[in-house]
Design a protein around this motif. Structure first.
Motif, PDB file in Angstrom:
ATOM      1  N   TYR A  32       0.802  -1.223   0.000  1.00 54.07           N
ATOM      2  CA  TYR A  32       0.000   0.000   0.000  1.00 54.07           C
ATOM      3  C   TYR A  32       0.836   1.275   0.000  1.00 54.07           C
ATOM      4  O   TYR A  32       0.293   2.376  -0.007  1.00 54.07           O
ATOM      5  N   GLY A  33       2.143   1.132   0.002  1.00 56.95           N
ATOM      6  CA  GLY A  33       3.030   2.276  -0.084  1.00 56.95           C
ATOM      7  C   GLY A  33       4.291   1.883  -0.826  1.00 56.95           C
ATOM      8  O   GLY A  33       4.852   0.815  -0.567  1.00 56.95           O
ATOM      9  N   ILE A  34       4.729   2.718  -1.774  1.00 62.46           N
ATOM     10  CA  ILE A  34       5.931   2.429  -2.554  1.00 62.46           C
ATOM     11  C   ILE A  34       6.862   3.640  -2.501  1.00 62.46           C
ATOM     12  O   ILE A  34       6.469   4.739  -2.885  1.00 62.46           O
ATOM     13  N   PRO A  35       8.095   3.457  -2.038  1.00 62.62           N
ATOM     14  CA  PRO A  35       9.076   4.541  -2.085  1.00 62.62           C
ATOM     15  C   PRO A  35       9.867   4.494  -3.377  1.00 62.62           C
ATOM     16  O   PRO A  35      10.108   3.418  -3.927  1.00 62.62           O
ATOM     17  N   TYR A  36      10.280   5.648  -3.865  1.00 63.76           N
ATOM     18  CA  TYR A  36      11.160   5.641  -5.029  1.00 63.76           C
ATOM     19  C   TYR A  36      12.629   5.688  -4.610  1.00 63.76           C
ATOM     20  O   TYR A  36      13.530   5.544  -5.433  1.00 63.76           O
ATOM     21  N   SER A  37      12.878   5.891  -3.314  1.00 61.86           N
ATOM     22  CA  SER A  37      14.228   5.808  -2.773  1.00 61.86           C
ATOM     23  C   SER A  37      14.125   5.564  -1.273  1.00 61.86           C
ATOM     24  O   SER A  37      13.064   5.773  -0.678  1.00 61.86           O
ATOM     25  N   VAL A  38      15.220   5.131  -0.682  1.00 58.76           N
ATOM     26  CA  VAL A  38      15.216   4.791   0.734  1.00 58.76           C
ATOM     27  C   VAL A  38      16.473   5.340   1.403  1.00 58.76           C
ATOM     28  O   VAL A  38      17.395   5.825   0.751  1.00 58.76           O
ATOM     29  N   SER A  39      16.502   5.243   2.722  1.00 58.98           N
ATOM     30  CA  SER A  39      17.697   5.560   3.488  1.00 58.98           C
ATOM     31  C   SER A  39      17.819   4.532   4.601  1.00 58.98           C
ATOM     32  O   SER A  39      16.855   3.832   4.923  1.00 58.98           O
ATOM     33  N   MET A  40      18.994   4.438   5.187  1.00 59.26           N
ATOM     34  CA  MET A  40      19.189   3.493   6.283  1.00 59.26           C
ATOM     35  C   MET A  40      20.202   4.066   7.266  1.00 59.26           C
ATOM     36  O   MET A  40      21.078   4.851   6.888  1.00 59.26           O
ATOM     37  N   MET A  41      20.064   3.686   8.519  1.00 65.35           N
ATOM     38  CA  MET A  41      20.950   4.182   9.563  1.00 65.35           C
ATOM     39  C   MET A  41      22.136   3.250   9.743  1.00 65.35           C
ATOM     40  O   MET A  41      21.975   2.026   9.824  1.00 65.35           O
ATOM     41  N   VAL A  42      23.328   3.835   9.780  1.00 66.09           N
ATOM     42  CA  VAL A  42      24.531   3.093  10.149  1.00 66.09           C
ATOM     43  C   VAL A  42      25.257   3.895  11.222  1.00 66.09           C
ATOM     44  O   VAL A  42      24.936   5.066  11.470  1.00 66.09           O
ATOM     45  N   GLU A  71      14.963   6.001 -16.397  1.00 68.08           N
ATOM     46  CA  GLU A  71      15.042   7.427 -16.695  1.00 68.08           C
ATOM     47  C   GLU A  71      15.025   8.273 -15.423  1.00 68.08           C
ATOM     48  O   GLU A  71      15.760   9.260 -15.314  1.00 68.08           O
ATOM     49  N   MET A  72      14.210   7.878 -14.445  1.00 68.62           N
ATOM     50  CA  MET A  72      14.115   8.676 -13.223  1.00 68.62           C
ATOM     51  C   MET A  72      15.042   8.171 -12.117  1.00 68.62           C
ATOM     52  O   MET A  72      15.571   8.976 -11.347  1.00 68.62           O
ATOM     53  N   GLN A  73      15.256   6.874 -12.039  1.00 67.81           N
ATOM     54  CA  GLN A  73      16.118   6.356 -10.980  1.00 67.81           C
ATOM     55  C   GLN A  73      17.583   6.753 -11.180  1.00 67.81           C
ATOM     56  O   GLN A  73      18.349   6.852 -10.227  1.00 67.81           O
ATOM     57  N   PHE A  74      17.973   7.002 -12.433  1.00 64.33           N
ATOM     58  CA  PHE A  74      19.333   7.455 -12.719  1.00 64.33           C
ATOM     59  C   PHE A  74      19.455   8.974 -12.603  1.00 64.33           C
ATOM     60  O   PHE A  74      20.546   9.508 -12.738  1.00 64.33           O
ATOM     61  N   SER A  75      18.364   9.676 -12.374  1.00 59.20           N
ATOM     62  CA  SER A  75      18.394  11.132 -12.346  1.00 59.20           C
ATOM     63  C   SER A  75      19.246  11.649 -11.192  1.00 59.20           C
ATOM     64  O   SER A  75      19.136  11.178 -10.055  1.00 59.20           O
ATOM     65  N   PRO A  76      20.091  12.649 -11.441  1.00 57.44           N
ATOM     66  CA  PRO A  76      20.855  13.259 -10.349  1.00 57.44           C
ATOM     67  C   PRO A  76      19.979  14.003  -9.355  1.00 57.44           C
ATOM     68  O   PRO A  76      20.434  14.373  -8.276  1.00 57.44           O
ATOM     69  N   GLU A  77      18.714  14.221  -9.718  1.00 53.38           N
ATOM     70  CA  GLU A  77      17.791  14.893  -8.794  1.00 53.38           C
ATOM     71  C   GLU A  77      17.220  13.939  -7.740  1.00 53.38           C
ATOM     72  O   GLU A  77      16.596  14.390  -6.779  1.00 53.38           O
ATOM     73  N   LEU A  78      17.434  12.641  -7.921  1.00 55.49           N
ATOM     74  CA  LEU A  78      16.920  11.663  -6.951  1.00 55.49           C
ATOM     75  C   LEU A  78      17.652  11.829  -5.633  1.00 55.49           C
ATOM     76  O   LEU A  78      18.877  11.782  -5.584  1.00 55.49           O
ATOM     77  N   GLU A  79      16.920  12.025  -4.558  1.00 52.05           N
ATOM     78  CA  GLU A  79      17.506  12.085  -3.229  1.00 52.05           C
ATOM     79  C   GLU A  79      17.191  10.779  -2.517  1.00 52.05           C
ATOM     80  O   GLU A  79      16.047  10.384  -2.406  1.00 52.05           O
ATOM     81  N   GLY A  80      18.230  10.128  -2.036  1.00 52.13           N
ATOM     82  CA  GLY A  80      18.055   8.836  -1.397  1.00 52.13           C
ATOM     83  C   GLY A  80      18.756   7.750  -2.194  1.00 52.13           C
ATOM     84  O   GLY A  80      19.297   7.986  -3.279  1.00 52.13           O
ATOM     85  N   LEU A  81      18.739   6.559  -1.653  1.00 53.87           N
ATOM     86  CA  LEU A  81      19.319   5.407  -2.329  1.00 53.87           C
ATOM     87  C   LEU A  81      18.289   4.837  -3.295  1.00 53.87           C
ATOM     88  O   LEU A  81      17.154   4.544  -2.891  1.00 53.87           O
ATOM     89  N   PRO A  82      18.629   4.660  -4.567  1.00 54.78           N
ATOM     90  CA  PRO A  82      17.644   4.171  -5.543  1.00 54.78           C
ATOM     91  C   PRO A  82      17.145   2.771  -5.205  1.00 54.78           C
ATOM     92  O   PRO A  82      17.873   1.958  -4.631  1.00 54.78           O
ATOM     93  N   VAL A  83      15.910   2.493  -5.595  1.00 54.15           N
ATOM     94  CA  VAL A  83      15.374   1.136  -5.423  1.00 54.15           C
ATOM     95  C   VAL A  83      15.615   0.296  -6.672  1.00 54.15           C
ATOM     96  O   VAL A  83      15.362  -0.908  -6.663  1.00 54.15           O
TER      97      VAL A  83
END
Length: 466
Positions: A184-194, A371-383
């Motif tokens: 029910y929810g889809i992210p186009y990018s993610v982040s993770m804590m280290v 086209e969008m996942q390779f965009s330099p405007e993407l903030e976050g880690l690509p899926v």
């Protein structure tokens, strides 16, 4: 360089966000400049909801967001060019002015009142059937909306879309987000804590950077906590620490299937007591002690760990700003074998009452394309796996004067962790607020752990069953 707003709707401590923003800065400096996207649409959530008619017979797909960003604006521009029969209307609750350089500020930092307004408006719109076709659901209790059949199961759209190949994506991310069998929810990018670790102090302890437990953390790092020269961790509010711990193991405290809480049991009581002992034993520095990011490591060499939210492969280099001999550590877990947790950067859902669900999916799935996942405007880690690998290679080849550079081993570590994340750390904002407020009397000595646990149990259960 991107500026940051003063307030964060996430629970993470200031240090993690500050360093995460630095990673975005490093990435922005090292990446190719993307084309400037036009502002995408206007209006606020709730000012008309889903619309199916536009000029010249166009279908209008309304997208409610807390704030738009250059990535979404660019996607709107590109999608409309390829689909002249569809117009995308992005409806932000908050509008960010551009900096003097013309670059938009980094997203993810909002005044709580803005989020409250967004959540209240979207909730009302969903209930009365006037919500937008697509919704950002990060700050919303979206599983409750899924229970009420207000959100579409996008797993079905994935199955029916021949263009969507699961092998190309980090399906571990999508699988971790499934609720009651649906997506029910889809992210186009993610982040993770280290945790960035200071190996000069850690190597003698024999701690593995991966798959270690909170028990090991307390036992081994406890020896360093007694060192008067410096505390192992930078200061973090105890309530925020509890929220992070609960978020990382949310399934142990919230039964999503039955919509019930599990805070009155011994596990949460032990977590409260353990957390208090960490502060009593000076695992954390004092609130007025901070680490400089000027590149002068004199103040940080006494620390042991520094939490960093990784939203870009460039973040792998941050340890070199802090320590002479850094290493990337996974955050400890209960058993050491539970895998990594992650946060969604921006998570979108489809309004199940929308007359344009297929078109809404077309736009959402466009955000997941090459086209969008390779965009330099993407903030976050690509899926998208290929885009992630490309971002990693770009970080390997980046050379920015005066900025640290990650080693190939550090970049490979981030890439490896991304493929292993299997727990969604996102908590309902209302539950976060309950945890933050109700644990205060325990940490100030006014109430027992048992009393606080029962109060949280009752309030969360009442909320879940609304």
């Amino acid at each position: 360089m991107k500026e940051m707003k003063k307030m964060s709707f996430k629970r993470s401590a200031w240090k993690a966000w500050m360093l995460g923003a630095l990673a975005l800065t490093l990435a922005a400096c090292s990446a190719s400049n993307g084309g400037s996207a036009e502002n995408g649409g206007s209006g606020a959530p709730g000012d008309g909801g889903s619309a199916s008619g536009g000029q010249n017979g166009q279908k209008v797909i309304a997208v409610s967001v807390v704030e738009s960003n250059r990535f979404l604006d660019l996607a709107k521009q590109k999608f409309e060019a390829a689909h002249p029969d569809i117009r995308i209307e992005i409806k932000p609750a908050f509008s960010t002015p551009q900096s003097e350089s013309g670059m938009a500020r980094a997203t993810g930092f909002f005044d709580p009142n803005t989020l409250e307004k967004y959540a209240t408006t979207i909730n009302a719109d969903l209930m009365n059937g006037t919500a937008s076709d697509l919704l950002v659901v990060d700050p919303l209790p979206y599983t409750k909306y899924a229970d009420k059949k207000l959100l579409a199961d996008m797993g079905e759209f994935m199955k029916d879309d021949d263009r969507f190949s699961p092998d190309n994506y980090y399906m571990n991310v999508f699988d971790a987000l499934k609720y009651d069998g649906g997506l029910y929810g889809i992210p186009y990018s993610v982040s993770m804590m280290v945790w960035m670790g200071n190996q000069d102090r850690l190597e003698p302890l024999g701690i593995r950077p991966d798959r270690w437990t909170w028990k090991e953390f307390k036992e081994k790092i406890g020896t360093l906590a007694q060192d008067p020269s410096g505390s192992p961790l930078q200061w973090e509010d105890p309530g925020d620490w509890i929220i992070e711990r609960v978020g990382a193991e949310r399934n142990a405290f919230i039964d999503s299937d039955s919509q019930t809480a599990e805070f009155a049991g011994q596990k949460f009581i032990d977590l409260l007591e353990e957390t208090k002992s960490l502060y009593d034993q000076k695992f954390f520095s004092q609130p007025d002690v901070s680490i400089s990011l000027s590149g002068d490591k004199a103040g940080s060499e006494l620390s042991v760990f520094f939490p960093v939210r990784v939203g870009d492969f460039a973040a792998a280099a941050i340890g070199h700003l802090l320590f002479a001999n850094p290493a990337i550590y996974e955050v400890p877990s209960e058993s050491g074998e539970q895998g990594m947790s992650f946060d969604a950067h921006t998570m979108l859902a489809i309004n199940n009452k929308s007359p344009n669900k297929q078109e809404a999916w077309e736009f959402l799935s466009f955000l997941l394309t090459d086209e969008m996942q390779f965009s330099p405007e993407l903030e976050g880690l690509p899926v998208l796996k290929k885009a992630s690998e490309a971002q990693m290679e770009a970080a390997k080849n980046a050379s920015v004067e005066g900025s640290p550079k990650a080693t190939p081993e550090e970049l490979n570590k981030i890439h490896e962790l991304l493929s292993q994340v299997n727990r969604f750390a996102g908590l309902d904002p209302k539950i976060e607020a309950i945890l933050k407020e109700e644990t205060k009397p325990f940490f100030t000595g006014q109430k027992t752990a048992e009393t606080v646990a029962k109060s949280i149990q009752n309030k969360v259960n009442l909320y879940l069953q609304e």
